[in-house]
Design a protein around this motif. Structure first.
Motif, PDB file in Angstrom:
ATOM      1  N   PRO B 114      68.279  -1.474  66.707  1.00 41.86           N
ATOM      2  CA  PRO B 114      67.521  -0.733  65.692  1.00 41.86           C
ATOM      3  C   PRO B 114      66.931   0.567  66.233  1.00 41.86           C
ATOM      4  O   PRO B 114      66.971   1.602  65.544  1.00 41.86           O
ATOM      5  N   ASP B 115      66.414   0.531  67.453  1.00 40.74           N
ATOM      6  CA  ASP B 115      65.771   1.732  67.993  1.00 40.74           C
ATOM      7  C   ASP B 115      66.805   2.812  68.307  1.00 40.74           C
ATOM      8  O   ASP B 115      66.545   4.004  68.132  1.00 40.74           O
ATOM      9  N   ALA B 116      67.980   2.390  68.764  1.00 36.58           N
ATOM     10  CA  ALA B 116      69.044   3.363  69.011  1.00 36.58           C
ATOM     11  C   ALA B 116      69.480   4.013  67.699  1.00 36.58           C
ATOM     12  O   ALA B 116      69.665   5.241  67.625  1.00 36.58           O
ATOM     13  N   ALA B 117      69.624   3.194  66.658  1.00 34.35           N
ATOM     14  CA  ALA B 117      70.026   3.742  65.353  1.00 34.35           C
ATOM     15  C   ALA B 117      68.993   4.750  64.863  1.00 34.35           C
ATOM     16  O   ALA B 117      69.343   5.839  64.377  1.00 34.35           O
ATOM     17  N   ALA B 118      67.713   4.411  65.008  1.00 31.56           N
ATOM     18  CA  ALA B 118      66.651   5.312  64.544  1.00 31.56           C
ATOM     19  C   ALA B 118      66.614   6.587  65.380  1.00 31.56           C
ATOM     20  O   ALA B 118      66.459   7.694  64.839  1.00 31.56           O
ATOM     21  N   ALA B 119      66.768   6.462  66.696  1.00 28.61           N
ATOM     22  CA  ALA B 119      66.704   7.639  67.573  1.00 28.61           C
ATOM     23  C   ALA B 119      67.867   8.590  67.290  1.00 28.61           C
ATOM     24  O   ALA B 119      67.687   9.819  67.227  1.00 28.61           O
ATOM     25  N   LEU B 120      69.062   8.029  67.101  1.00 30.70           N
ATOM     26  CA  LEU B 120      70.222   8.882  66.834  1.00 30.70           C
ATOM     27  C   LEU B 120      70.129   9.541  65.461  1.00 30.70           C
ATOM     28  O   LEU B 120      70.504  10.700  65.295  1.00 30.70           O
ATOM     29  N   ALA B 121      69.616   8.807  64.491  1.00 30.14           N
ATOM     30  CA  ALA B 121      69.439   9.405  63.162  1.00 30.14           C
ATOM     31  C   ALA B 121      68.474  10.588  63.253  1.00 30.14           C
ATOM     32  O   ALA B 121      68.756  11.678  62.720  1.00 30.14           O
ATOM     33  N   SER B 122      67.360  10.393  63.934  1.00 32.30           N
ATOM     34  CA  SER B 122      66.396  11.491  64.091  1.00 32.30           C
ATOM     35  C   SER B 122      67.031  12.678  64.799  1.00 32.30           C
ATOM     36  O   SER B 122      66.799  13.841  64.430  1.00 32.30           O
ATOM     37  N   ALA B 123      67.813  12.403  65.836  1.00 37.53           N
ATOM     38  CA  ALA B 123      68.447  13.480  66.592  1.00 37.53           C
ATOM     39  C   ALA B 123      69.408  14.265  65.696  1.00 37.53           C
ATOM     40  O   ALA B 123      69.442  15.502  65.723  1.00 37.53           O
ATOM     41  N   VAL B 124      70.204  13.548  64.895  1.00 32.81           N
ATOM     42  CA  VAL B 124      71.132  14.234  63.993  1.00 32.81           C
ATOM     43  C   VAL B 124      70.358  15.118  63.013  1.00 32.81           C
ATOM     44  O   VAL B 124      70.734  16.272  62.762  1.00 32.81           O
ATOM     45  N   ASN B 125      69.267  14.605  62.484  1.00 34.65           N
ATOM     46  CA  ASN B 125      68.500  15.393  61.515  1.00 34.65           C
ATOM     47  C   ASN B 125      67.883  16.636  62.152  1.00 34.65           C
ATOM     48  O   ASN B 125      67.894  17.725  61.553  1.00 34.65           O
ATOM     49  N   GLU B 151      62.700  -0.159  56.927  1.00 33.94           N
ATOM     50  CA  GLU B 151      61.393   0.354  57.354  1.00 33.94           C
ATOM     51  C   GLU B 151      61.575   1.543  58.290  1.00 33.94           C
ATOM     52  O   GLU B 151      60.818   2.520  58.222  1.00 33.94           O
ATOM     53  N   LEU B 152      62.554   1.454  59.197  1.00 39.44           N
ATOM     54  CA  LEU B 152      62.804   2.583  60.098  1.00 39.44           C
ATOM     55  C   LEU B 152      63.352   3.780  59.312  1.00 39.44           C
ATOM     56  O   LEU B 152      63.035   4.937  59.615  1.00 39.44           O
ATOM     57  N   ALA B 153      64.155   3.498  58.323  1.00 42.01           N
ATOM     58  CA  ALA B 153      64.665   4.585  57.480  1.00 42.01           C
ATOM     59  C   ALA B 153      63.506   5.268  56.753  1.00 42.01           C
ATOM     60  O   ALA B 153      63.440   6.503  56.671  1.00 42.01           O
ATOM     61  N   ALA B 154      62.578   4.462  56.251  1.00 43.34           N
ATOM     62  CA  ALA B 154      61.416   5.021  55.552  1.00 43.34           C
ATOM     63  C   ALA B 154      60.605   5.904  56.499  1.00 43.34           C
ATOM     64  O   ALA B 154      60.106   6.975  56.108  1.00 43.34           O
ATOM     65  N   ARG B 155      60.476   5.468  57.746  1.00 41.09           N
ATOM     66  CA  ARG B 155      59.720   6.255  58.729  1.00 41.09           C
ATOM     67  C   ARG B 155      60.382   7.621  58.957  1.00 41.09           C
ATOM     68  O   ARG B 155      59.702   8.644  59.054  1.00 41.09           O
ATOM     69  N   GLU B 156      61.701   7.646  59.028  1.00 44.12           N
ATOM     70  CA  GLU B 156      62.418   8.909  59.217  1.00 44.12           C
ATOM     71  C   GLU B 156      62.258   9.813  57.983  1.00 44.12           C
ATOM     72  O   GLU B 156      62.128  11.037  58.098  1.00 44.12           O
ATOM     73  N   ILE B 157      62.271   9.193  56.810  1.00 45.55           N
ATOM     74  CA  ILE B 157      62.070   9.973  55.580  1.00 45.55           C
ATOM     75  C   ILE B 157      60.661  10.566  55.567  1.00 45.55           C
ATOM     76  O   ILE B 157      60.464  11.728  55.199  1.00 45.55           O
ATOM     77  N   GLU B 158      59.675   9.781  56.017  1.00 47.60           N
ATOM     78  CA  GLU B 158      58.305  10.301  56.100  1.00 47.60           C
ATOM     79  C   GLU B 158      58.217  11.456  57.095  1.00 47.60           C
ATOM     80  O   GLU B 158      57.516  12.438  56.879  1.00 47.60           O
TER      81      GLU B 158
END
Lengths: 364, 364
Positions: B114-125, B151-158
């Motif tokens: 989960p943390d890798a998915a969130a970190a990579l999504a943030s990096a792409v954005n 929940e992690l997706a919501a955090r990235e949207i925030e």
């Protein structure tokens, strides 16, 4: 073939114009005890000792009042004679139905024990032959088979495929693998060998979710979404080249809806043009195979209540031979049996849908 | 909003008539190294030590020649400046496209950490914001989010929902659970809070099969069958009452096809009438919610090559506001960018599809 269908004397025109074949009629196994005479001593003992009540995931559970018209005797309380006479009164008389195809939704596909699934399927078929087909010459039936074990299904088709009352092999549309997959070829080969139609019916209980995105929360999603399951099966049958391998094979989609099909044909044809090198055995447009080998029952009709829609659908399908009349008796959701085709656009098309198409399909 | 879109001076009529918003343009992350500047020291080290090359299941693999027009510089060899200038030349100039929506198909949904998915999504954005949005004012972008962890997706949207360049949250249509499921509500709540559109795009790599009947054998089945996945998601979104809970939420189906939608609306409306007590929060016809909250991109158009079909589709949809122009650049399968709407039936409808509908949807 019984006299009603093959009468040499010309039929009264008005009667002929109204005669019909009902392609989806459901008899219900009252209880596991009804099958006892058709089970071996071993399975009789197994069922007695384990208290097994039969597969519970049948699409028409006996206890669900919503599954049946209120004027149909409950399968588990009424006698079989009552069930049959209700069917004779409701299906075979008022519609001028000269033939009904029995599809028994007994969920042997939900059983994990292969031999139990095969034994129960055989018992249901012997019960259908003895208790229904032998008593009412206007009925034909579909073979119930353990579809999750294609070799065992093929064995059952070999056992009874020569019986003149069985005209179809019944598969639930939900399955653990797409029916075009090579593992199912023994089943289709046996059906083709006996010139039996393969009928794919709404429902099934294979264990995997009924959507490509997991388990839905509500039956509304599952019911409306069942059209997607039919779409996946159709894509698989054509992509795997089933109809080149078995050129006489015919498939009927039963209780599938039908208004989704033109869009699928357009999409499938277009993408096949781009990806056909992946499936070189698919030599013609997918829609050509579909028009030639696939039929659909009309009930429940998934279009707005505008009589013109049926004509436009037939136009978009590019064929008048694909649709089949069916009541889905005794299931009752939407259309009453009598006015299924309230404003049939042309008399010729009406006769095809009500009678001619099924007659050709089942070689009646 | 940039000047091109909000110019106070009246536009040249001919130019105004031809202007367009391209709702599906794909930038490609050249390699995991391009994301390094946007990753924490921890993830930089993890990636270096493990030799991780990034998610491999992206819908537009860099090495696949079939995924891109031949005149587009390969993402992994050409520089980012070359990628951008090719996009400016191919997308933003010839179509009179005054705005393009970037959908980066970076398959973070395939990652189990989960943390890798969130970190990579943030990096792409952050990469999208710095390397694309900051350099070309005609571009807008979708947020890449770890959709499998709402929940992690919501955090990235925030984190980035307030950035004016991001107008949408991107979800792959394939998922392990239907998006209407309550587990996804935090994601949709965050999107609604920031007034972001939710774009559901062809593809995804959630691990489960792409059909309701297991794994197909051929990509032809998967590609043509992807329309079924969109159908399942749409049934779920409506049945779970998402648009009552988030009344301003808008959803776009991207690269979904659209000719399947009328039949789904008919079927869904009809079955809702019978089963609505199961979902009492669905207070109107499902098709009403769909017409109000759902949009679809037009490319690839899954109809026969007959210009009249588009008009008939719009008629059956019952709305001129639902379809959106898109090229799917640089993916090349079927329609060339210029003649996507070769015989647009009416000038007013053409303007809606090419420009007005997207303008209203994304509040441009």
């Amino acid at each position: 073939m019984d006299d009603t269908l093959t009468a040499a004397a010309p039929l009264d025109d008005r009667r002929a114009a109204r005669r019909a074949i009902d392609c989806d009629v459901h008899p219900a196994v009252p209880s596991i005890e009804a099958l006892t005479p058709y089970l071996s001593a071993y399975w009789q003992e197994q069922i007695r000792q384990s208290g097994f009540k039969g597969p519970i995931d049948s699409a028409y559970p006996l206890s669900a009042a919503t599954s049946a018209r209120p004027d149909v005797p409950a399968a588990h309380s009424g006698s079989l004679a009552e069930q049959l006479s209700a069917m004779q009164a409701h299906v075979l008389a008022p519609q001028h139905v000269v033939c009904g195809i029995l599809n028994c939704a007994y969920a042997v596909d939900s059983l994990h024990n292969p031999d139990a699934a095969a034994a129960l399927a055989s018992a249901v078929n012997d019960w259908l032959a003895a208790e229904w087909l032998a008593r009412e010459p206007r009925l034909r039936a579909s073979l119930v088979v353990p579809s999750q074990y294609p070799e065992l299904a093929a064995r059952e088709i070999e056992r009874l495929g020569g019986h003149p009352g069985f005209v179809q092999v019944l598969l639930p549309v939900r399955s653990a693998a797409p029916y075009g997959n090579r593992r199912f070829h023994p089943l289709f080969a046996a059906a083709a060998r006996h010139d039996l139609v393969v009928g794919i019916h709404f429902g099934g209980a294979p264990g995997n979710p009924p959507t490509p995105v997991g388990w839905p929360s509500f039956y509304l999603e599952e019911y409306a979404g069942m059209a997607s399951v039919f779409q996946s099966q159709l894509l698989s049958l054509i992509s795997e080249g089933l109809f080149d391998q078995f050129p006489t094979l015919r498939v009927v989609l039963i209780e599938s809806g039908c208004t989704w099909l033109p869009a699928l044909m357009w999409r499938f044809d277009k993408e096949w043009k781009g990806l056909r090198r992946e499936v070189p055995w698919v030599r013609r447009l997918p829609s050509d195979y579909i028009r030639e080998h696939v039929r659909l029952t009309l009930q429940p009709f998934d279009a707005p209540p505008d009589p013109g829609h049926l004509l436009r659908l037939v136009d978009r399908l590019g064929s008048e031979e694909m649709l089949l009349f069916a009541t889905d008796y005794p299931h009752w959701h939407g259309d009453a049996p009598e006015p299924v085709l309230p404003d049939m656009p042309t008399q010729a098309l009406a006769r095809k849908i009500m009678y001619d198409n099924a007659c050709a399909l089942y070689r009646l």
